[in-house]
Structure formats: structure tokens, C-alpha cells
Write an enzyme that holds these catalytic residues in place. Structure first.
Site, PDB file in Angstrom:
ATOM      1  N   HIS A 114       5.940  73.326  43.108  1.00 14.43           N
ATOM      2  CA  HIS A 114       5.128  73.176  44.322  1.00 14.43           C
ATOM      3  C   HIS A 114       3.651  73.356  44.039  1.00 14.43           C
ATOM      4  O   HIS A 114       2.831  73.272  44.933  1.00 14.43           O
ATOM      5  CB  HIS A 114       5.574  74.169  45.394  1.00 14.43           C
ATOM      6  CG  HIS A 114       7.014  74.000  45.752  1.00 14.43           C
ATOM      7  ND1 HIS A 114       8.009  74.755  45.169  1.00 14.43           N
ATOM      8  CD2 HIS A 114       7.625  73.147  46.596  1.00 14.43           C
ATOM      9  CE1 HIS A 114       9.178  74.367  45.653  1.00 14.43           C
ATOM     10  NE2 HIS A 114       8.976  73.405  46.515  1.00 14.43           N
ATOM     11  N   ARG A 159      -2.221  61.122  60.380  1.00 18.90           N
ATOM     12  CA  ARG A 159      -2.156  62.043  59.241  1.00 18.90           C
ATOM     13  C   ARG A 159      -3.538  62.312  58.653  1.00 18.90           C
ATOM     14  O   ARG A 159      -3.711  62.441  57.444  1.00 18.90           O
ATOM     15  CB  ARG A 159      -1.216  61.491  58.164  1.00 18.90           C
ATOM     16  CG  ARG A 159       0.228  61.450  58.616  1.00 18.90           C
ATOM     17  CD  ARG A 159       1.132  60.984  57.492  1.00 18.90           C
ATOM     18  NE  ARG A 159       0.966  59.562  57.222  1.00 18.90           N
ATOM     19  CZ  ARG A 159       1.308  58.953  56.099  1.00 18.90           C
ATOM     20  NH1 ARG A 159       1.838  59.659  55.123  1.00 18.90           N
ATOM     21  NH2 ARG A 159       1.130  57.665  55.930  1.00 18.90           N
TER      22      ARG A 159
END
Ligand code: GLN
Ligand code: ZN
Length: 766
Positions: free
Chosen positions: A705, A17
């Protein structure tokens, strides 16, 4: 002629990641743009080298992205919405990330672009905003730079782009433009950008360019098919261009097939997994004479091994229907985790049934080799594959007779509440006594570094279970007190104890296994690690009751029980492919039903069963919608119908357009529906109206978001919009989604503003 191999796209997040860490450092101002770009280069180099070493012939480039491939295409074509005040020319990181996330900076305050599901996956793309004023011009060098970067490493690649029809088709009408704006009318303005791209790649001696046109697997009108023909006749006529392959994925191309066959381009990519019907099209409507078929035989979207023997047969068969066949993945591997070899904790038998992106690359290479050199050249691989398939088929670990019996006995009555909504509403109102425009949140509160650290410490044995529990309880108390202080009406416990809304439950059910590293990108820097359903699902004991009771013990206000629904459990897991998804979903529904019953018995008055993923399970072609919605709604109802009238069932949906499944949402028969609405500026409310929706609705008034703090006035305005369209007594006040990815300061400001907005509008109503 050797058989060539190809990969449609490879995961770009890095095996550990790396991209997430680097991007978030950059956003926090802790890393420079150059540092972030270096991480991107490292990931790309490793991916290319891996594919090359694995023997892949046609290796993708520009499948990398710092946020989203549709956003990259918006940047490429310069289609930046006006509110970002982009002066034209090269689209830099600032504008790029402002479009992705919104931006609040001295004197500058813009919202992010709308985000929605990428077809039926759990990936989200940014929705192009298109109107009569949209102009296109080549505004990003990314696609060229990445190709040149690979070439400098001695690796020739196939640049991948979202094609023109998909860019327009996936878009929406810009603000202040009517919904009926014909986005295809922009095609002629858009195509020159693609022509310029083709010309530059032609001049650079690039052999293939891949244009992704996944919109062709949905039902397309005659006008759209005509646009397809027009677009590719024009691109096909571009002088000195590379070969073009138009790739489709996630379903069959149906009525687009005859048009695709005739296009003056060199390659067509078809998905032979989800689009099994493609096989029939190729058979019945004529093959791809004069073209190369990129045959997507290795499924890019699951974690199971390919049936290599069957794929070899299919490929040989397909070779009779095209000039040439390239062995490929069904779609980009961005939807599958990166490396099974990193999963040291998996049970060896279950593991032998599985394959991630790197293993799928291996399978593609093996298939091409087996065809080019003959099966004996890959005997070892074929034997191992056959053995693993055999063990999966016969293993007793995949079946629980008691679960099967219970699913078999389910009837319609198990999916019905005792009374209809109006009676339930009365019973619930009498019990709960909520004010007009009740305020609530969706469930999670910030998952702070301390919370995540505590979980890591627990896992690594540095924190005992009692200490962990005490820390989570302290967090729950903080969240409850916070909501009481702000004056919220219906509280949540904040979900600190949950690593993830699916995994948390899956860990307490039989039939699931978990990975350590199997992350896939959901949107931007947000990745998920779906658990894997390999066998029959069973909930052996209560999963959330103690936490719910603890939270409720802290306050007089109702605290919601909080569960993930069966459809979402299914959609956000990697699902076994050895039985229909509907069967697995019914098993999940019974597990959740048992939990709902236990919560009710423990005295919890409101239970929220989240189904944010219900729409993404929708088949891409309409002729299969009904069948899906029937079982999906049935499963939700089975999970929520075992309660008394007085128990209020809430649900939460997000991330999608719900207009076209309104009847199914209605049929879910939840008492309260909390639904994402702010990014699309409450556009969906009219759909509720049209549907004659009776139940209560909380259209999200603030976009979680983005770190942006919405003002009171802005949220009050959205509420006014809502009460204009629906009855005031139907409306709840809540954010768009859970707050777990946000920081406390912005949550505190936003939620304060939100209650004030509710109070203001209540006064206006009084
Ligand atoms: N209850 C969940 C939360 O608040 C819902 C999350 C979601 O819809 N994705 O986090
Ligand atoms: Zn949500």
C-alpha cells in the site's frame, strides 16, 4: 414546528474524482499544496451549496478529508506516533501524508500506519496507535477552518468529528506496548481536546456539533459503557458549548441505548436501516424525552431508492418517542456514489429503482417537507416513488428460474473436496514439486498508464478488440518473463486485462449493471466503482480460461488461474435488497464454481480464488456472526470444491484483522492461504498457531500500500518470525496484496529483494 432535515456526511471525492487527481498530482510533486487545497475548497463549496439548495437544514462540515476522517482526528488531537518525529504543534501535510502512506526520503524511512476496514464497509481508515506515552493536544485547525469557510459562503454547518470513544476504540496498542494496554485509560487525557473544540465552537455561535460514535453499534462491555457515560457527562458539562448530537450508524446501539438516553447531550443519531432493531429499543426501553432523535431513515450505503411512504410512517411513529425528530441519512453518504443523473447509460427501468448521494439528499428533503407541510406538498415525489417501487417488485428482469432451481438444489456435498488436506497436499506436492518457502505474488502487476489507455481506447472504439488483446498478451508475456527472470516459483499472469477484480467478472455475468461514474472512496486516493446486482446471477460462458491458457503456454512454471470469490463479488457490489444476501451469494458461488471447473479442465494446476472481503461482511454484532460465516464459508467452498485433489486451491485475504474469524478461515479449507500481515508486523501468525492451522500460509512480507521498497533483511526477518511460529513447510513467500496500484520500478526492486530474502532463509533452514 417544522421537521428539520440533516445529512450525516457527503462524498468528498468530487463528482469527477477531482480530489484523487489533485492529491496524486500533489504526491508526484506536480501540484502545490495550495493547488490541492483549492480543489478541496471547490469540492466543499459545491457540496454545501447543493445541500443548501436542496433544502437541507443541518448541513455537515469537516466531513471532507484529504485522506481519511480518522487520520484527521489523529491530527486534530495530535496523536502522531513517535516514528514520524512530529515536534508537536500543528500537524502539516508532510506528517499527515507520511502517516497515511509512509515516507522514504533522504535519511528518513518510516512505514505507514496500519489501515483497516471501517466497520463492515469497503472504506479503510488509519488505525490510531495508542500507548501510555500518547499525549493529546489540539493540533489541527481543519475543523474550525472548514466551518468558517462555509459560514463565509453564507452556509451554517454542523461540524462533524469522530468522537472520543470511537477514536480510542478504533485504535490499537502502539509498538512495544502490550496488547493488553487499556486504551480507555487515555480518555481523561483526550477529553480536554474535545472540550477545547466545543469551547471554540461555542464561542463562534455554532448550534450543533456532531460526534460520531459508531463503536456503539458493536457489543460493548460494562466498562466501555461506563466510559461512554463518563465522557459525555464531562463534555456535556462543558460551559457555553454548542448542542451535541452523538451519531451511531451501521447497526443498532443495543446495550448502549439506556446510557445514551441519559447522557446530558441534546441529540442522538440512530440508523434505522441496518439498525432496524433501534426501533424496538426506542419502543421497549423508553423514548428520547428531552432529546432530538436524528433518525437515519435514508440508507447511506446502497444505491436503491428509499420507500418514502414507509419512511414517513416510521418518522411519524418515532416522533411519539422523542422531543423532536430530525430526518437524516442512516450514515455518511461517503459510502454511496454521488450522482445518478451522471449515469446516462443505465437502462431506464433499472435506473428508476436507484438513488445516489444527491438523490438521497433529495429524499431526505422530501421526507422533511412531507412531514412539515403535509403529504399533499410532495404528492409528485410520492407517486413517482411508489411507481418505481412497484415496477421493481414485479419486473421479470429480476428473476431467472433456472438459477433459482440450481441454488435450491445445493447440498453440503457440493461444499466438500474429495479428500482432506493432508492427502491433497501430498497429491499436489507430487504434481507441482515446489521448493521450501515457495515464492509467488498475489495476482496483479502494475496497471500502467498504457494498459489503462488501451482499455479506454478499446471502449471508445479507437482500438480494435484484436489489437487490444495483442497488447494485453504482450503485457502478460512481460510479466511472466519478469517473474521467471527473478526466479519466482509460482507465477501469475498479472491481470492486465482486468479493470477491477469484481467488475471484470461481473461484466461477464447476467444480473449485473454498470455505472460510468459511481465511484466511492476505498482508501486515500483509491476509489472503487462497484457494479450493481439487480437480478439473478448467471455465468453464461468461461470468463478467464483463454487468458490463463495463454499465460501458461509461455512457461514451464505453474501459472495460477485467478478468480474473485463469491463473497467478495457480493461485498464489493451494490447488492439487491429485495432478497437475502445469502441467496445472491449462492448464485455467485455457482458461477465461480463453473469457472473453476473450466480452468481445471483446461489444465491449470493452481487456482486462486480471492476473498479479501470475507471479513468485512461480518455482522457488527457477534450474535449474528455464526449465521453469516456459515453461508459465507459455504459459498466459498461451493465455488472451490468441484476440483481433484491434485488441483491446488489458493485464496487471498487482506485489509483486516483475521484473529477473530480464524475458525472460519480454517473452514474455508483452501490449500494455500496468502494473507496480509506486514502492516500488523505478522501479529496474526500466533492466531494461526492457536487455531492449529494445518494448511499452507503466505503471510505477506511486504506492504504494497506504500511506494516504500522493503529491504531484504526486513523481509527475511518477517519470514524468520513466520517459521518460528508455524512449520517451515507451511510457509509461502509473497507480498501483502496485488501490485496493480504500484509502479514498475518499486515493484521490481521490492520483488527482487523478496526472492533474495526467501533464498537467504531457505539457506538458513538447510
Ligand atoms: N488478485 C488480486 C490482485 O492481485 C487481489 C486483490 C485484492 O486482494 N484486493 O490484485
Ligand atoms: Zn489483497
Amino acid at each position: 414546528m417544522p421537521w428539520l432535515s440533516n445529512i450525516s456526511g457527503f462524498p468528498r471525492i468530487g463528482p469527477k474524482r477531482e480530489l484523487k487527481a489533485a492529491t496524486e498530482r500533489f504526491w508526484r510533486g506536480e501540484a502545490s499544496q495550495e493547488e490541492l487545497e483549492q480543489v478541496g475548497r471547490d469540492i466543499r463549496r459545491a457540496n454545501w451549496a447543493f445541500m443548501k439548495d436542496s433544502g437541507i437544514d443541518l448541513i455537515p462540515s469537516n466531513d471532507f478529508s484529504f485522506y481519511d476522517q480518522v487520520l484527521d482526528t489523529i491530527a486534530l488531537t495530535g496523536a502522531v506516533p513517535a516514528r514520524y518525529q512530529h515536534p508537536g504543534g500543528h500537524v502539516g501535510f508532510d506528517t499527515y501524508f507520511a502517516m497515511a502512506r509512509g515516507l522514504q526520503d533522504e535519511g528518513f524511512d518510516v512505514t505507514a500506519m496500519e489501515m483497516t476496514k471501517w466497520f463492515d464497509t469497503n472504506y479503510h481508515y488509519l488505525v490510531p496507535e495508542l500507548g501510555p506515552d500518547t499525549e493529546f493536544s489540539l493540533s489541527s485547525e481543519k475543523v474550525f477552518e472548514e466551518h468558517a469557510e462555509a459560514r463565509a459562503l453564507g452556509i451554517e454547518t454542523v461540524p462533524v468529528l469522530v468522537g472520543p470513544l470511537s477514536l480510542l476504540g478504533l485504535g490499537k496498542s502502539a509498538d512495544c506496548v502490550g496488547e493488553d494496554f487499556d486504551r480507555l485509560s487515555l480518555l481523561d487525557r483526550l477529553l480536554p481536546v474535545y472540550e477545547e473544540v466545543l469551547a471554540r465552537f461555542g464561542a463562534a455561535g455554532v448550534e450543533w456539533v456532531q460526534l460520531d460514535e459508531p463503536v456503539l453499534v458493536q457489543d460493548r462491555s460494562a466498562t466501555e459503557l461506563e466510559a461512554l457515560r463518563r465522557a459525555y457527562e464531562r463534555l456535556g458539562a462543558a460551559p457555553a458549548r454548542p448542542k451535541i448530537v452523538v451519531k451511531t450508524y451501521f447497526d443498532h446501539v443495543g446495550e448502549a441505548y439506556p446510557v445514551l438516553r441519559e447522557l446530558p447531550i441534546e441529540g442522538i443519531g440512530l440508523d434505522f436501516h441496518r439498525g432496524g432493531h433501534n426501533h424496538q429499543l426506542v419502543h421497549d426501553l423508553g423514548g428520547l424525552e428531552g432529546k432530538t432523535l436524528f433518525a437515519g431513515v435514508v440508507d447511506g450505503r446502497n444505491v436503491w431508492i428509499n420507500d418514502l411512504g414507509a419512511s414517513l410512517g416510521l418518522l411519524e411513529h418515532l416522533a411519539e418517542h422523542a422531543d423532536d425528530v430530525v430526518v437524516s441519512t442512516s450514515c455518511s453518504l461517503q459510502h454511496s456514489p454521488i450522482d445518478l443523473d451522471a449515469e446516462t447509460g443505465l437502462d431506464p427501468e433499472i435506473r428508476s429503482w436507484m438513488a445516489f448521494a444527491r438523490q438521497k439528499v433529495g429524499a431526505v428533503a422530501t421526507l422533511a417537507r412531507g412531514l412539515s407541510e403535509g403529504r399533499p406538498a410532495v404528492t409528485t415525489e410520492l407517486e413517482a416513488n411508489a411507481a418505481a417501487l412497484g415496477s421493481r417488485r414485479t419486473s421479470p428482469r429480476t428473476q431467472n428460474p433456472a438459477v433459482r432451481e440450481r441454488v435450491g438444489a445445493l447440498t453440503d456435498a457440493d461444499s466438500r473436496r474429495a479428500s482432506k488436506f493432508p492427502e491433497r497436499r501430498e497429491a499436489q506436492q507430487a504434481k507441482l514439486g515446489l521448493p521450501l518457502l515457495p515464492t509467488t505474488t498475489i495476482g496483479s502487476y502494475p496497471q500502467t498508464a498504457e494498459i489503462r489507455q488501451a482499455r479506454t481506447n478499446l471502449r471508445q472504439g479507437r482500438l480494435g478488440p484484436e489489437e487490444y488483446e495483442a497488447q494485453m498478451k504482450a503485457e502478460i508475456e512481460r510479466v511472466v518473463r519478469f517473474q521467471e527472470e527473478l526466479g519466482y516459483d509460482v507465477l501469475v499472469h498479472g491481470e492486465p486485462e482486468r479493470n477491477d477484480m469484481v467488475q471484470y467478472f461481473a461484466e461477464q455475468m447476467d444480473g449485473y449493471v454498470f455505472t460510468q461514474n459511481a465511484w466511492v472512496q476505498s482508501y486515500g486516493s483509491r476509489y472503487v466503482r462497484p457494479p450493481v446486482i439487480y437480478g439473478d446471477v448467471l455465468r453464461p460462458q468461461p470468463m478467464t480460461v483463454e487468458w490463463a491458457l495463454y499465460a501458461q503456454s509461455l512457461t514451464e512454471k505453474p501459472v495460477k488461474g485467478m478468480l474473485t470469490g463469491p463473497v467478495t463479488m457480493l461485498m464489493w457490489s451494490f447488492v439487491r435488497d429485495d432478497q437475502p444476501r445469502s441467496e445472491t451469494c449462492k448464485q455467485l458461488a455457482l458461477a465461480i464454481r463453473d469457472e473453476v471447473a473450466d480452468l481445471e479442465a483446461a489444465g491449470i494446476a493452481i487456482i486462486q480464488v480471492d476473498e479479501p472481503a470475507i471479513r468485512e461482511g461480518l455482522p457488527l454484532r457477534r450474535d449474528r456472526w455464526e449465521e453469516y460465516l456459515d453461508w459465507a464459508v459455504f459459498c466459498f467452498r461451493v465455488s472451490t470444491s468441484g476440483v481433484d485433489d491434485t488441483t491446488q486451491i489458493q485464496t487471498h485475504l487482506c485489509y483486516s484483522d483475521f484473529g477473530d474469524i480464524m475458525a472460519a478461515i480454517h473452514a474455508m479449507d483452501a490449500d494455500v492461504l496468502l494473507v496480509e500481515a506486514s502492516r500488523s508486523r505478522m501479529e496474526l501468525l500466533s492466531d494461526f498457531r492457536r487455531e492449529g492451522y494445518l494448511q499452507e500460509v503466505g503471510p505477506g512480507v511486504y506492504d504494497i500500500h506504500s511506494p516504500r521498497v522493503p529491504s531484504t533483511e526486513e523481509m527475511a526477518e518477517r519470514l524468520r518470525l513466520a517459521i518460528d511460529v508455524l512449520e517451515p513447510h507451511q510457509i509461502w513467500v509473497n507480498p501483502d496484496c496485488g501490485l496493480k496500484t504500484r509502479g514498475w520500478p518499486e515493484v521490481e526492486s521490492s520483488l527482487r529483494n523478496m526472492v533474495v530474502a526467501a533464498q537467504q532463509v531457505r539457506q538458513e533452514l538447510a
